[in-house]
Scaffold this active site. Sequence first.
Site, PDB file in Angstrom:
ATOM      1  N   ARG A   1       0.915  -1.205  -0.052  1.00 44.03           N
ATOM      2  CA  ARG A   1       0.093  -0.092  -0.074  1.00 44.03           C
ATOM      3  C   ARG A   1       0.797   1.368   0.073  1.00 44.03           C
ATOM      4  NH1 ARG A   1       1.466   2.245   4.542  1.00 44.03           N
ATOM      5  NH2 ARG A   1       0.033   4.045   3.974  1.00 44.03           N
ATOM      6  N   GLY A   2       0.212   2.538  -0.207  1.00 43.10           N
ATOM      7  CA  GLY A   2       0.804   3.537  -0.408  1.00 43.10           C
ATOM      8  C   GLY A   2       1.248   4.072  -1.457  1.00 43.10           C
ATOM      9  N   ALA A   3       0.983   5.301  -2.167  1.00 42.47           N
ATOM     10  CA  ALA A   3       0.784   5.729  -3.374  1.00 42.47           C
ATOM     11  C   ALA A   3       2.406   5.380  -4.047  1.00 42.47           C
ATOM     12  CB  ALA A   3       0.319   6.998  -3.524  1.00 42.47           C
TER      13      ALA A   3
ATOM     14  N   ARG B   1      -6.702  -0.389  -7.582  1.00 40.42           N
ATOM     15  CA  ARG B   1      -7.157   0.826  -6.665  1.00 40.42           C
ATOM     16  C   ARG B   1      -7.052   1.757  -7.587  1.00 40.42           C
ATOM     17  NH1 ARG B   1      -4.397   1.199  -1.114  1.00 40.42           N
ATOM     18  NH2 ARG B   1      -6.129   2.074  -0.538  1.00 40.42           N
TER      19      ARG B   1
ATOM     20  N   ASP C   1      -2.384  10.882  -2.414  1.00 42.19           N
ATOM     21  CA  ASP C   1      -2.863   9.803  -3.273  1.00 42.19           C
ATOM     22  C   ASP C   1      -2.796  10.189  -4.834  1.00 42.19           C
ATOM     23  OD1 ASP C   1      -3.666   8.765  -0.722  1.00 42.19           O
ATOM     24  OD2 ASP C   1      -3.330   6.950  -1.908  1.00 42.19           O
TER      25      ASP C   1
ATOM     26  N   GLN D   1      -3.856   2.437   9.565  1.00 36.71           N
ATOM     27  CA  GLN D   1      -2.424   2.528   9.182  1.00 36.71           C
ATOM     28  C   GLN D   1      -1.415   3.294  10.148  1.00 36.71           C
ATOM     29  OE1 GLN D   1      -4.890   2.666   7.123  1.00 36.71           O
ATOM     30  NE2 GLN D   1      -4.793   2.319   5.134  1.00 36.71           N
TER      31      GLN D   1
ATOM     32  N   ASN E   1      -6.326  12.340  -0.315  1.00 37.84           N
ATOM     33  CA  ASN E   1      -5.606  11.615   0.692  1.00 37.84           C
ATOM     34  C   ASN E   1      -6.398  10.799   1.492  1.00 37.84           C
ATOM     35  OD1 ASN E   1      -2.662  10.887   1.773  1.00 37.84           O
ATOM     36  ND2 ASN E   1      -3.386  11.977   3.578  1.00 37.84           N
ATOM     37  N   LYS E   2      -5.700   9.928   2.744  1.00 45.60           N
ATOM     38  CA  LYS E   2      -6.672   9.114   3.298  1.00 45.60           C
ATOM     39  C   LYS E   2      -7.805   9.821   4.155  1.00 45.60           C
ATOM     40  CE  LYS E   2      -5.871   5.622   3.790  1.00 45.60           C
ATOM     41  NZ  LYS E   2      -6.602   4.867   2.812  1.00 45.60           N
TER      42      LYS E   2
HETATM   43  C1  LIG Z   1       3.084   8.183   1.033  1.00 45.01           C
HETATM   44  S1  LIG Z   1       1.508   7.104   0.905  1.00 45.01           S
HETATM   45  C2  LIG Z   1       0.342   8.151   0.389  1.00 45.01           C
HETATM   46  C3  LIG Z   1      -0.953   7.838   0.768  1.00 45.01           C
HETATM   47  O1  LIG Z   1      -1.318   6.402   0.670  1.00 45.01           O
HETATM   48  C4  LIG Z   1      -2.125   6.059   1.710  1.00 45.01           C
HETATM   49  O2  LIG Z   1      -3.200   5.263   1.450  1.00 45.01           O
HETATM   50  P1  LIG Z   1      -3.532   3.565   1.605  1.00 45.01           P
HETATM   51  O3  LIG Z   1      -2.723   3.451   2.930  1.00 45.01           O
HETATM   52  O4  LIG Z   1      -5.012   3.360   1.348  1.00 45.01           O
HETATM   53  O5  LIG Z   1      -2.564   3.032   0.367  1.00 45.01           O
HETATM   54  C5  LIG Z   1      -2.360   6.996   2.404  1.00 45.01           C
HETATM   55  O6  LIG Z   1      -3.511   8.012   1.860  1.00 45.01           O
HETATM   56  C6  LIG Z   1      -1.044   7.853   2.216  1.00 45.01           C
HETATM   57  O7  LIG Z   1      -1.192   9.255   2.851  1.00 45.01           O
END
Ligand SMILES: CSC[C@H]1O[C@H](OP(=O)(O)O)[C@H](O)[C@@H]1O
Length: 323
Positions: free
Chosen positions: A45-47, A82, A227, A186, A237-238
């Site tokens: 996960r994570g962009a 996603r 994101d 997270q 973003n989240k």
């Molecule tokens: C540097 S990660 C960017 C972003 O991705 C995360 O989402 P997810 O945990 O659903 O992949 C989160 O929005 C982070 O801020």
Amino acid sequence: MDRSITWDDGAIVAVDQRALPHAYRTLRITGTGQLIEAIQELAIRGAPALGVAGALGVALIARTAPDHRTATEEAERLAGARPTAVNLARGVHGALGLLGRGPDAVLAHALDLLADDERINREASARAADLVLRLCERRPLRLLTHCNTGRLATVAWGTALGTIRTLAEAGHVGEVLAGETRPLLQGARLTTWELAEAGIPYRLCADSAGPFAIGSGLVDCVLVGADRVAANGDVANKIGTYALAVAAARQRIPFIVVAPESTVDESTPDGARIVIEERGADEVTSFGGRSTATPGSAVYNPAFDVTPADLVTAVVTETRVLS
Ligand SMILES: CSC[C@H]1O[C@H](OP(=O)(O)O)[C@H](O)[C@@H]1O
């Protein structure tokens, strides 16, 4: 494994983030279906990490698909795993464009992205840290962050959490408030793990305590990831980010987004055009396999929100400060 994801002898090897903080396990991925599942279950996960995973996924496809059409279909399934983080589709399509040059060219491209990610994150973090030090007078700093934007959400180092690490290494961080980040936690599971690993003082808080901490004058600066950054500066973003931006604006403290250029999407005019991933009800009605809501409850579970550009002090990338 210092990296959240890497390539090993024809397979993608990634930290299984579902197991943290209580177990450190890796996944060995050799097929598209396995990779899509890992992405959709947020094992990966994570962009920024998704961008590299997408490119490595096409490297796998290029080695195994029987023909170009099949390879393209599989790659498009991967790109759509996603929808909100632009990095995933961008990583897939960038690698897919090299398919005609053969699997070695696709893999070389993906490995370049893998190798370059930490440099990009460190440069963005240094630029953002300089901005924080210029905008905030108080020392040591009291910072608030949301979700996880560290070495687990990228190949290494991190973006917003990378900035916190940069500031901490210079002795400027007094405390980090980490939002737990419901529903998948997270923050509670991953950001606390990274902050503890880095020896950075932190307190974990409920998401709804974040705006109150800001309004109570406990926070000097909010640092988050992204994101997708639309052409007009709106930031996806989240979920929970928008509430922090509103509180920061009211308290007149900086709200800084740290993200690589690969997350800036000039082709999306504004935040209203960003597709927000909606996830399953069970993430909200249960946790750890235990029901926490009235059976049959209807659920609204957007995984991201959009913060309008006018609430964002700056978006900082490895090459520029957008404000
Ligand atoms: C540097 S990660 C960017 C972003 O991705 C995360 O989402 P997810 O945990 O659903 O992949 C989160 O929005 C982070 O801020």
